[in-house]
Design a protein around this motif. Sequence first.
Motif, short mmCIF file in Angstrom:
data_model
loop_
_atom_site.label_atom_id
_atom_site.label_comp_id
_atom_site.label_asym_id
_atom_site.label_seq_id
_atom_site.Cartn_x
_atom_site.Cartn_y
_atom_site.Cartn_z
N UNK A 43 0.94 -1.17 -0.01
CA UNK A 43 -0.10 -0.08 -0.04
C UNK A 43 0.81 1.29 0.00
N UNK A 44 2.02 1.37 0.83
CA UNK A 44 2.83 2.25 0.71
C UNK A 44 3.41 2.73 -0.62
N UNK A 45 4.06 1.93 -1.29
CA UNK A 45 4.63 2.20 -2.36
C UNK A 45 3.50 2.42 -3.50
N UNK A 46 2.18 2.15 -3.36
CA UNK A 46 1.32 2.42 -4.37
C UNK A 46 0.81 3.69 -4.07
N UNK A 47 0.55 3.80 -2.81
CA UNK A 47 0.17 5.49 -2.21
C UNK A 47 1.17 6.34 -3.04
N UNK A 48 2.46 5.99 -2.97
CA UNK A 48 3.30 7.33 -3.43
C UNK A 48 3.13 7.48 -4.78
N UNK A 49 3.00 6.24 -5.73
CA UNK A 49 2.64 6.29 -7.18
C UNK A 49 1.45 7.07 -7.36
N UNK A 50 0.66 7.02 -6.42
CA UNK A 50 -0.83 7.65 -6.77
C UNK A 50 -0.74 9.23 -6.54
N UNK A 51 0.00 9.55 -5.46
CA UNK A 51 0.18 10.84 -5.26
C UNK A 51 1.21 11.57 -6.26
N UNK A 52 2.01 10.81 -6.72
CA UNK A 52 2.85 11.67 -7.66
C UNK A 52 2.45 11.59 -9.15
N UNK A 53 1.27 10.90 -9.31
CA UNK A 53 0.63 10.65 -10.56
C UNK A 53 0.18 12.24 -11.20
N UNK A 54 0.38 12.23 -12.65
CA UNK A 54 0.14 13.43 -13.31
C UNK A 54 -0.64 12.91 -14.54
N UNK A 55 -1.57 13.94 -15.39
CA UNK A 55 -2.19 13.48 -16.54
C UNK A 55 -0.86 13.16 -17.43
N UNK A 56 -1.28 12.00 -18.26
CA UNK A 56 -0.49 11.68 -19.29
C UNK A 56 0.55 10.57 -18.54
N UNK A 57 0.73 10.31 -17.35
CA UNK A 57 1.18 8.91 -16.91
C UNK A 57 0.51 7.87 -17.27
N UNK A 58 1.14 6.69 -16.71
CA UNK A 58 0.63 5.30 -17.19
C UNK A 58 -0.57 5.26 -16.17
N UNK A 59 -1.64 4.47 -16.51
CA UNK A 59 -2.32 4.28 -15.45
C UNK A 59 -2.26 3.22 -14.53
N UNK A 60 -2.48 3.13 -13.03
CA UNK A 60 -1.84 2.18 -12.41
C UNK A 60 -3.43 1.16 -12.20
N UNK A 61 -3.08 -0.29 -12.60
CA UNK A 61 -4.05 -1.12 -12.36
C UNK A 61 -3.35 -2.19 -11.44
N UNK A 62 -4.10 -2.29 -10.28
CA UNK A 62 -3.55 -3.36 -9.21
C UNK A 62 -4.79 -4.46 -9.08
N UNK A 63 -4.28 -5.61 -8.91
CA UNK A 63 -5.05 -6.71 -8.69
C UNK A 63 -4.77 -7.27 -7.11
#
Length: 342
Positions: free
Chosen positions: A95-115
Amino acid sequence: MKLSGTAATAYFRKPDPTHTGLLIFGADPMRVAEKRQQAITALVGPNGEEEMRLTRMAAADLRKDPALLDDAVKAQGFFPGYRVAFVEDATDTAAKAITNALVDWKPGDAQIIVTASQLTAKSALRKLFENHRNAMAIGIYDDPPSVADIEQSLTQAGIDQPEREVMDALVALASSLEPGDFRQTLEKISLYKRGDDTPLSVTEVMLNAPQSAEVDVDDVLEVVALGQAEKLGPVLSSLYAQGVTPVTLCIGAMRHFRRLHTAASDPGGPAAGVGRLRPPVFGPRRDKIVRQASHWGRPRLERALTALTDADLQLRSASTAPQGPLMERTLMRLAMMARASR
């Protein structure tokens, strides 16, 4: 944001590429994988991985290198189009690593898909996506596929939407099969109907449905229900040679005669009673149950169920009696009972 029902089905079919991420979780890995693949293909197309617009990673790798996901989200590809960073088998430890990626996400970045597997309402990973203003969380549960799901699967397989009776048969089939098996069945039906413009029929659906030992058990039970005692021995020998045990046969027989009893007990008659059976039956099998229930009648079916219950108790007891002959004797009694009623 949390999605469910028809909204979730529509989202898998056409996910929003401007969203930050999507979490798909559920207890059945096959169902989760099917929906994940559908969403990813809708975003990057069938050649997304070849064009390096899809980056896969195991959630366990994020514990060793938390920046792995953020790097994949920010990376620029050589080919135009939407990109996806896919994290597989995630747990709350990621969750922590995914949280950081979500916070840093900007339009044009790759969409994050998690299963992920089944997550509780208190799960940190689930809360992360459900509470995010631009991310989606969808739970996949063990509910049977909806009519909308099946209609979508038919379209993907290139099969025209069938009539109501055929759709009912497909719904029943989808409820009894794993998602992958049902998808393969639709592919078989699509190949079977290639070049054939006639409407899909229930018979064609059942012809392409997976075959199992239960079909052979049904053959034995039809011999018994019709009173064809002379055919019982050879059919049973063939069935046992395939590995079917007397206990399995007894369970199948009890299930079949309970269905007949339900149909025969309906105030509206066997034809009306068959409509109350769950799971529902269709086509030629439905007609057989109606005929057999009419032939046996409720009182005789109750005696048959009593005989099968006695056999079941003996088979499961500590008795040293040979199970095969015991079951054969019980079925022979039922066959003679059916013959006597003619």
